[in-house]
Design an enzyme around this catalytic site. Structure first.
Site, mmCIF file in Angstrom:
data_model
loop_
_atom_site.group_PDB
_atom_site.id
_atom_site.type_symbol
_atom_site.label_atom_id
_atom_site.label_comp_id
_atom_site.label_asym_id
_atom_site.label_seq_id
_atom_site.Cartn_x
_atom_site.Cartn_y
_atom_site.Cartn_z
ATOM 1 N N CYS A 50 36.714 31.765 50.654
ATOM 2 C CA CYS A 50 36.323 30.398 50.901
ATOM 3 C C CYS A 50 36.306 29.510 49.591
ATOM 4 O O CYS A 50 36.327 28.038 49.870
ATOM 5 C CB CYS A 50 34.941 30.334 51.696
ATOM 6 N N HIS A 99 41.913 34.498 32.763
ATOM 7 C CA HIS A 99 41.518 33.985 34.236
ATOM 8 C C HIS A 99 40.958 35.005 35.027
ATOM 9 O O HIS A 99 40.008 35.006 35.708
ATOM 10 C CB HIS A 99 42.445 32.975 34.715
#
Lengths: 422, 287
Positions: A50, A99
């Site tokens: 989400c 990342h």
């Protein structure tokens, strides 16, 4: 053989956009297949939660690859590229590796150090393995990311201490009472936060929940939720004698509990400790009560400042985590570099040459006195055997096939060559 | 049988093995205390495991020191201040190991071990030669009376350490500054519970020690009670702990007040132990 990360997260895209480009479970398998079917996208993983939608890929060409993935996202969700372009970040090479490691270690999460993201990443990885859309590069990247996240979890305190008010209340309760299972909790008034705190206490062992409310029906309703017992509001003081933890959140504008009343309760319970949590604004419980022996009163500001302190502790720990990540990115890049064909050719030649020289020396020692000509013949023999044996792999490595990286890795594995060459 | 073996071993190579064992254990207690204090601040589990292992080793050496001395002197080695202090420290470690085994409070060592080391250090500075036992003390009451007294005092020493831990933890919770030691200290409830249990253990032991002492005094000196300073201070200590227990049961004085009382009680224990011996002359001065 290039790692790419392309995606949006809670910082770059609002929830509406995130929803539009999400890949929910049923779409995910299809999307993985469709994406890796595109020419030039050799491997792919899709992480869709989400708070973030990210695609990890292995692309053949660093110039055209990103565009291909963008096009895929845009056409798959039928969203014009212009709509997502601003929110989308693209990272390649060392930045991409860093990342992924940061995401896995929860350094990029909305709540720093929250543990769910690692599980979500593992799920995304498993899904991709299942669909056979990963290969040597992303497999290694994911495994490394998971182990880096675990290392950070054990070597730093990034995931320790409560960073929400309700968890902070549970941690405090555990420092006052040894065993929560025998404790009695009373909800005084009702509010979402109070309910949440009570819920956490129940999850941590509390079995008895009392609910007092000015509207008795509401008390009954809540009590049913907790399988607890409703209490008439005018008798809550009497009930407090047998209550260890009180969570207060009424809408009252003044104190519903005075120092004298609590003093009376404490006498009744023979000074057994009591933990009172006042999450109402304005406060419902006289702060002077904290001065009573064996009573521990925490209001919303107290809990907030504990949460803040824990968060800044996590931020300090995040700095240590960043250092670990920098170190691990280096290790990973070295490994990746070793997959290139050229160093593998050099290493393989070196290895063969070392063996040849060593064996030659042994043989010459055993043979004893030989003349120069004989030595030359034997040397030429060893040379030509080595060269003939190495010829086919060398040709394969030097060719321009698309899976040279896999060949290089396989050769390294088969011949036991470690990726030390830079 | 083993005692005889130890008696042969005692003057081994011209070195007194009991002193050797004593010094070995003292050094280990020292290292363990240091690690335990570092653990209190750093909180690394490896540290707590390390100091626990060291304490067990130190305790074994300490026990050997007492057993070898017992075999050499043929009575429980508690008849001079060196022996008594060392034996007191031994009793505290015995209780510490038991509580650690039962409750696993790693940080307990950070509070108890420095006390143990201090006792060992002051013990080591005292004269250590074995003197012939005065005929007055040659009685089977010696072992019984002193063992009861020392075990009781050890329980009070532990209650003292736990009491300090309680006060620190309660201070954190009241002032709401939750950092450092807060995380490693256990819950108030368990500290209060252990404190109470230790006092309920120490109190009957002290009571029995006073009774056996009185009976012994009757057979040795012909009177049960002679208001000797040691007797007076033991009685004061007894009253303090009687009050601790009484107010707890009758008035519900638990938590902070109980912790403070257990600290006051231990100060009285220490004075009975050292103060009376060093400052006031009386019939217990042989000890």
């Amino acid at each position: 053989m290039n790692i790419i990360v392309l995606g949006v997260n809670h910082k770059t895209a609002d929830v509406e956009l995130r929803e539009r480009i999400a890949f929910p479970g049923e779409k995910l398998t299809h999307a993985l297949k469709a994406m890796t079917a595109i020419d030039g996208i050799k491997e792919g993983i899709i992480l869709s939660t989400c708070n973030r939608v990210e695609i990890y890929g292995n692309i053949s060409d660093i110039d055209t690859g990103p565009g291909k993935i963008k096009d895929f996202v845009s056409s798959y969700h039928s969203i014009p590229i212009e709509t997502i372009d601003n929110a989308l970040y693209v990272k390649q090479g060392p930045e991409a590796v860093r990342h992924v490691f940061r995401v896995a270690s929860s350094l990029d999460s909305m709540v720093l150090g929250e543990p769910q993201i690692l599980g979500q990443l593992k799920d995304a990885f498993e899904k991709a393995i299942e669909m056979k859309t990963t290969g040597i590069l992303l497999n290694r990247l994911m495994k490394k990311a998971i182990s880096v996240a675990k290392r950070i979890r054990t070597e730093t305190r990034i995931a320790e201490n409560a960073v929400s008010i309700s968890y902070a209340a549970v941690e405090l309760a555990k420092k006052i009472f040894e065993d929560l299972t025998t404790r009695v909790v009373m909800l005084l008034g009702a509010g979402d936060m109070a309910e949440l705190a009570a819920r956490h206490l129940v999850n941590n062992g509390v079995r008895t929940v009392l609910v007092a409310n000015r509207t008795y029906e509401r008390a009954c309703e809540l009590a049913r939720d907790f399988q607890g017992r409703p209490v008439k509001f005018d008798s809550f003081l009497q009930e407090m004698i047998h209550t260890d933890i009180i969570i207060c959140s009424t809408g009252a504008l003044n104190y519903v509990l005075s120092k004298d009343q609590v003093n009376w309760v404490m006498k009744g319970r023979k000074n057994k400790p009591m933990f009172i949590i006042d999450i109402s604004v304005p406060r419902n419980i006289d702060p002077e009560i904290n001065k009573l022996d064996n009573v521990y009163l925490y209001d919303i500001d107290d809990l907030n400042s504990i949460v803040d302190a824990n968060l800044s502790e996590r931020r300090r720990e995040a700095e240590k985590a960043e250092a670990i990540i920098a170190e691990e990115v280096d290790v990973f890049l070295k490994w990746q570099a070793s997959l290139d064909a050229v160093p593998t050719i050099v290493d393989l030649r070196q290895k063969a040459e070392d063996i040849r020289k060593e064996e030659l020396k042994k043989a010459l020692n055993k043979l004893g006195s030989l003349d120069d000509n004989e030595i030359k013949v034997i040397e030429a023999l060893t040379n030509s055997i080595v060269n003939k044996l190495l010829h086919p792999p060398m040709v394969a490595l030097k060719g321009d096939s698309d899976d040279k990286d896999i060949l290089a890795a396989t050769i390294r594995k088969l011949y036991g060559i470690n990726g030390k060459t830079e | 049988m083993s005692l005889a073996a130890f008696r042969i071993l005692y003057p081994l190579f011209g070195v007194k093995v009991d002193i050797l064992f004593f010094e070995g254990s003292m050094s280990l207690y020292f290292v363990a205390s240091l690690i335990a204090v570092v653990y209190a601040f750093k909180g690394e589990k490896l540290l707590s495991r390390t100091f626990l292992i060291l304490v067990v080793l130190a305790f074994i050496l300490h026990t050997l020191s007492i057993v070898t001395r017992l075999s050499a002197a043929s009575h429980l080695p508690v008849t001079n201040l060196y022996e008594a202090t060392s034996f007191f420290a031994w009793c505290i470690v015995l209780l510490f190991l038991f509580i650690e085994y039962r409750y696993r409070i790693g940080i307990l060592g950070s509070f108890i071990l420095p006390l143990v080391f201090m006792l060992m250090l002051s013990s080591s500075a005292l004269p250590k030669e074995i003197k012939p036992l005065s005929p007055l003390l040659q009685s089977s009451w010696l072992g019984v009376h002193t063992l009861l007294a020392f075990l009781g005092d050890a329980a009070f020493a532990m209650a003292f350490g736990i009491g300090i831990m309680y006060l620190i933890q309660e201070h954190y919770l009241k002032t709401k500054r939750l950092s450092g030691l807060f995380e490693r200290l256990p819950s108030l409830q368990i500290l209060d519970e252990i404190n109470y249990r230790l006092i309920t253990l120490g109190f009957p032991l002290l009571t029995l020690a006073i009774i056996t002492g009185a009976i012994w005094a009757q057979s040795a000196w012909g009177s049960y009670w002679r208001w000797d300073p040691k007797e007076v201070w033991s009685l004061i200590t007894w009253f303090i702990y009687a009050i601790v227990l009484h107010v707890r049961i009758a008035a519900g004085w638990r938590g902070k007040k109980a912790a403070i009382l257990s600290i006051i009680g231990f100060v009285s224990v220490l004075f009975t132990f050292f103060g009376v011996n060093l400052l006031i002359k009386g019939s217990h001065t042989f000890l």
